[in-house]
Structure formats: C-alpha cells, structure tokens
Design an enzyme around this catalytic site. Structure first.
Site, PDB file in Angstrom:
ATOM      1  N   GLY A 184      -6.516  -2.676   2.158  1.00 13.75           N
ATOM      2  CA  GLY A 184      -6.303  -3.971   2.649  1.00 13.75           C
ATOM      3  C   GLY A 184      -5.295  -4.649   1.426  1.00 13.75           C
ATOM      4  N   SER A 185      -5.496  -5.930   1.690  1.00 14.24           N
ATOM      5  CA  SER A 185      -4.561  -6.724   0.745  1.00 14.24           C
ATOM      6  C   SER A 185      -5.183  -6.766  -0.830  1.00 14.24           C
ATOM      7  CB  SER A 185      -4.441  -8.038   1.359  1.00 14.24           C
ATOM      8  OG  SER A 185      -5.735  -8.877   1.008  1.00 14.24           O
ATOM      9  N   GLY A 190      -8.867  -7.287  -1.928  1.00 12.36           N
ATOM     10  CA  GLY A 190      -9.259  -6.080  -3.132  1.00 12.36           C
ATOM     11  C   GLY A 190      -9.978  -6.572  -4.155  1.00 12.36           C
ATOM     12  N   GLU A 197      -7.357   0.643  -2.001  1.00 13.39           N
ATOM     13  CA  GLU A 197      -6.109   1.055  -1.488  1.00 13.39           C
ATOM     14  C   GLU A 197      -5.304  -0.081  -1.313  1.00 13.39           C
ATOM     15  OE1 GLU A 197      -4.770   3.723  -1.957  1.00 13.39           O
ATOM     16  OE2 GLU A 197      -6.106   5.390  -2.132  1.00 13.39           O
ATOM     17  N   CYS A 239       1.731   0.382   3.896  1.00  8.83           N
ATOM     18  CA  CYS A 239       1.645  -0.118   2.354  1.00  8.83           C
ATOM     19  C   CYS A 239       2.886   0.700   1.628  1.00  8.83           C
ATOM     20  CB  CYS A 239       0.267   0.336   2.079  1.00  8.83           C
ATOM     21  SG  CYS A 239      -0.466   1.842   2.217  1.00  8.83           S
TER      22      CYS A 239
END
Length: 513
Positions: free
Chosen positions: A243-244, A248, A265, A299
């Site tokens: 995610g963002s 994170g 990630e 991403c």
C-alpha cells in the site's frame, strides 16, 4: 456501454456475499454492506457483508487450530496442495481475469496476465517446497555439528492493494503455504469480489483434500476495525502489507510495538534514464507500457523520464505522438490499451497533482484531462499526461498514483543518477543505453539505489523468479522469488554434540569443565 457480468456465477459471486471465511463463509447478515462498483461504467457489481471484529476472532481462532496440523505436514506434501490450487487457477483463468478487469479496471490482457502470474507462483512454490534449504556450519568444537534450519512461522496476515487484487495474495499466500504457515487475507475494500472468488476456489481444494479449515482465510472489512486488529494481534507474527507509504509507516509502527515482523511493499517513484546511446524505438515502446499500463496505477509505473539533452526534443516529440494513438475505453474490449482509473478519488488526486505542477512552474505537454462522452461513462477515464518538470518540485518528489509522466533533461551520467536517486522512494529503475560503461555505472554502487534495476527495458513487468521490492521509503520488503521465502519462516541454529565431552565455545573454562 454494456458490460457482461454473467460470468460471475462461475466464480460463486452472488448479489450479496459474505466477507469472512475460515474455509466456510461466516453468515453474518447483520453486518454493514460494502458495495463493489465497476470503474468501467460506474455500475454496482455486487455487495458484501463486511467482517466485524467478532468474525475476525472466529477466523483467527480457526487459523491457529489449522496451523497446528498444517505445520507438521511435510513441505513437499504442502507443495502438492499448492499444485492443485494452481491447476484450479488454470481452470478459472478466463473468468478470474475478467473479474480483475471488471472490478479494478485494468485492460483484459493485464487481468489475464495477473491470473497467469498466480499460476506461475503456484508452480514456483511447488518446486520451492523441496528446496527450503539450511546451511551446515563448521563447529570450532570437536565432535560437534552445527546447522541452520527453517521452520514454519505461524498464522500470517496479508493486506493487499486494489491495483493487483489477486497476484499479490499469491506471492505471499502460496509461498507461505509451502513454508508451513496459514494466512489471513485482508484485501482492498475496492476489490472485495476478487478475494471472494479466490477464497471460493481455495476452499474447494482444501475440502476435497480433507485438510483442516483455516489454512487459507479471508477478512473483508474496514481497515479501522478488522485491519487494525490484524496489526495489533500478537497471534500474527508477520504482517505483509502492500500500500501507500503513509499507511506503511503506520503498519510498521503498530506491528513493531509488539515486536512483530513486517514485509512492506510501499510506493515507488520510478525513473527511466534515456541516454545519448539509447535505442530510441525500443525505449519508446518500453515507456508506453511502463507509464500508461494499468492507467498508471502500478507501484512500478514509470513516473519520471530523465533524457539526455542531445535526444530530448526528438524523444519527447515521438512520445507525444505515441500517446495520441493510445486507445482508451472499455478495458474488456480488444485493442484497448488503457481503461478507467479505479475511482473518483483517484481522478481527483490526478487533477490536483496537475494543478500543483503548474503552480510550481511545470508545463503540461500533452493530456491530463478527464474524458467525456458515451464511451467514457462514470467520469473515471482520463487522458495520460506528459509534463515537463524539475526533479526538486514537491509534486514530483511524491508518487501520484495516476498516468502522469514527468520529463526532464540531463547532461552527464553523474547528473542523471543524482536526479534518478534524488527521491525518497527506491522501488524500480531502468536505463536505456548501448554503452557498457554507462550500463555498469548505473548498476554499480554509485548507480541506481532501487531494489529493481533494469537495462534496456521498462520499470514494470517484474518476473516472479526475482525477489520483488525496494529500498528507502519503499519499505525494504521482498516477495516472490529468490530467497524471499525466508521471511515466512523462522530460522533456528542447531548444534549437536555427538561426543562424550562438553567443551565450551571460545575455549572458555568453567570450573572443571
């Protein structure tokens, strides 16, 4: 625009679905409903009864029970179960791929490719189940043997994002399964139906093989409730989060407080360097997919293009001409290369970023507008954007999850690498060059600071055989290939004394010993 949804019944998707499963769905019809919409037309697809904290507790309790049995099954036998799951994914590849496109909005070839990635991960995991190797270590003490072994970790939490609604689950779940773990999956609330379809497939395999319920589990619900419970739950020794960056940090802080492990990630701000020796035709094709694929919602999407001054004008002109020819529309239709963005918030974020860019002195060279007309229902279709910018702009320093490509010039390779590395993220990177010195400089210790470095190819489209992940604000996590499996297991150093004496390490004498 008409969208066929009749295939949903093949995946067990009903008008109303349940949002918590430990091998069977918890029928909690008093829970609040979550409605899933297709970004293709804005129409509702189906509804889901969201999991509540009590449902989560039932799932984690069953997962703990299942782990006690699953961990003792030999790894190659666990691999056989994953092989069967892979075969079931092959059987349902077409409807699953269509569901990914329907619910997320990526074009059908990408949706099918995502399911193929799951199949490939299953095959990879089957082989891995016979290769969970430990090292033999020479002991300094006579008649002693040392070695390390890897043991199952426990129930793990998997939290995934909307843009790869099924593949990222497989990177974690199928590798963790052969490692002897059980898992609880919290998918994005933007793509809950993809998770339900996968859970239905896996549940049938587990049941047909006579295995305990609770090996594969799903929780669909708000991050503020069930998501937070996962982060705080000591019964989950590992949380894998995609995610963002801001989220994170929250995950790392919350899980870290209980000394749990994380695989993070997070965002990327990926760049391609186009050198003066680059094959420009090859670079053009690579940039198109890397910048426009998935409507810029990967991403690994290329966000920045760093172009040598001698080829800048020529390449930018070619790029704008190529952008003008990109077919945009219904991602289920053949020939379409870019579908809608996932929701209204994503479109608004893109428009806000372009306004900020102009305020900072940037210039839009092409695109960026919201598309209108009968072929673009719902207001979620945009034209991909190319913009001149400087690397230090605040908007360039942050990842905007949209098809915005910033272009900038450089003179020397040293300057190119300063620009390339001059962001806080460090996921994917690429260079186009036919000069060996340029390539090796890019790949050396002074070069790319990213977890992924590509030569004469784009930043997107990583293969499963290599460990996937990045450095800096990208989180440092690694998933998929190489030795990423070790994150899902616990390392144990073993020493065996097969002699009749008891020597101590470092030559220590303790009394008469």
């Amino acid at each position: 625009m008409q969208v066929d949804m009749s295939f949903l019944k093949d995946l067990g998707i009903e008008k109303k679905n349940y949002g918590a499963s430990y091998g069977e769905w918890i029928r909690n019809e008093s829970a609040p409903l979550l409605k899933s919409y297709t970004p293709i037309t804005g129409e509702p697809i189906a509804e889901v009864y969201q999991a509540e904290p009590a449902d989560y507790d039932k799932v984690i309790e069953q997962a703990q029970k299942a782990f006690l049995e699953w961990r003792n099954i030999p790894a190659p036998k666990r691999g056989e179960i994953v092989r069967i799951i892979g075969n079931e994914l092959r059987k349902y590849k077409e409807p699953l791929g269509r569901l990914v496109t329907l619910e997320m909005g990526k074009i059908l070839p990408e949706g099918l490719g995502e399911v193929q990635e799951m199949i490939d991960i299953a095959d990879f995991s089957v082989g891995l189940s016979r290769q969970l190797y430990g090292l033999t270590i020479q002991s300094e003490r006579p008649k002693h043997r040392m070695y390390e072994q890897w043991l199952p970790l426990g129930p793990i939490g998997i939290i995934t994002a909307f843009n790869f609604p099924v593949a990222v689950w497989s990177w974690n779940a199928l590798i963790a399964a052969v490692a002897g773990d059980v898992m609880i999956w919290k998918p994005s609330s933007q793509t809950p139906l993809c998770a339900i379809a996968i859970q239905n497939i896996v549940d049938r395999v587990v049941q047909d093989q006579g295995l305990p319920k609770g090996i594969f589990n799903t929780i669909i619900g708000p991050g503020s409730t069930v998501g937070q419970k996962m982060l705080e739950d000591k019964r989950l020794p590992l949380i894998s989060f995609t995610g963002s960056i801001p989220m994170g940090r929250r995950v790392a802080t919350t899980v870290g407080k209980r000394l749990g492990k994380t695989i993070l990630e997070l965002g990327g701000n990926n760049a391609i360097i186009i050198t003066d020796t680059a094959n420009l035709d090859m670079a053009l094709r690579a940039v198109l997919f890397a910048a426009v694929g998935t409507a810029g919602q990967r991403c690994t999407t290329t966000r920045r293009l760093i172009i040598h001054e001698s080829v800048y004008d020529k390449f930018v002109e070619q790029l704008i001409n190529a952008y003008k020819q990109i077919p945009i529309g219904n991602p289920l239709e053949e020939g379409i290369l870019m579908g809608p963005m996932v929701d209204r918030a994503a479109v608004e974020t893109m428009q806000g970023a372009l306004e900020q860019l102009k305020k900072e002195g940037g210039k839009i060279l092409y695109g960026g507008e919201i598309l209108e007309g009968d072929q673009y229902p719902g207001g979620l279709y945009v034209r991909p954007c190319i913009a001149e910018a400087e690397n230090h702009y605040e908007i360039v320093q942050h990842e905007t999850f949209a098809p915005i490509l910033y272009v900038m010039k450089y003179k020397t390779m040293e300057e190119a690498l300063r620009l390339h590395n001059g962001v806080s993220q460090g996921l994917s990177s690429a260079i186009f060059s036919t000069n060996l010195q340029q390539i090796e400089y890019f790949l050396g210790p002074e070069g790319s600071d990213c977890g992924i470095a590509n030569v004469n190819m784009g930043t997107s489209g990583a293969e499963i055989g290599g460990a996937f992940g990045g450095e800096k604000d990208t989180g440092g996590g690694r998933e998929s290939g190489s030795d990423a499996w070790k994150a899902y297991m616990r390392r144990q150093t073993v020493t065996i004394n097969w002699g009749d004496e008891l020597p101590l390490a470092q030559g220590i004498k303790f009394g008469d010993m």
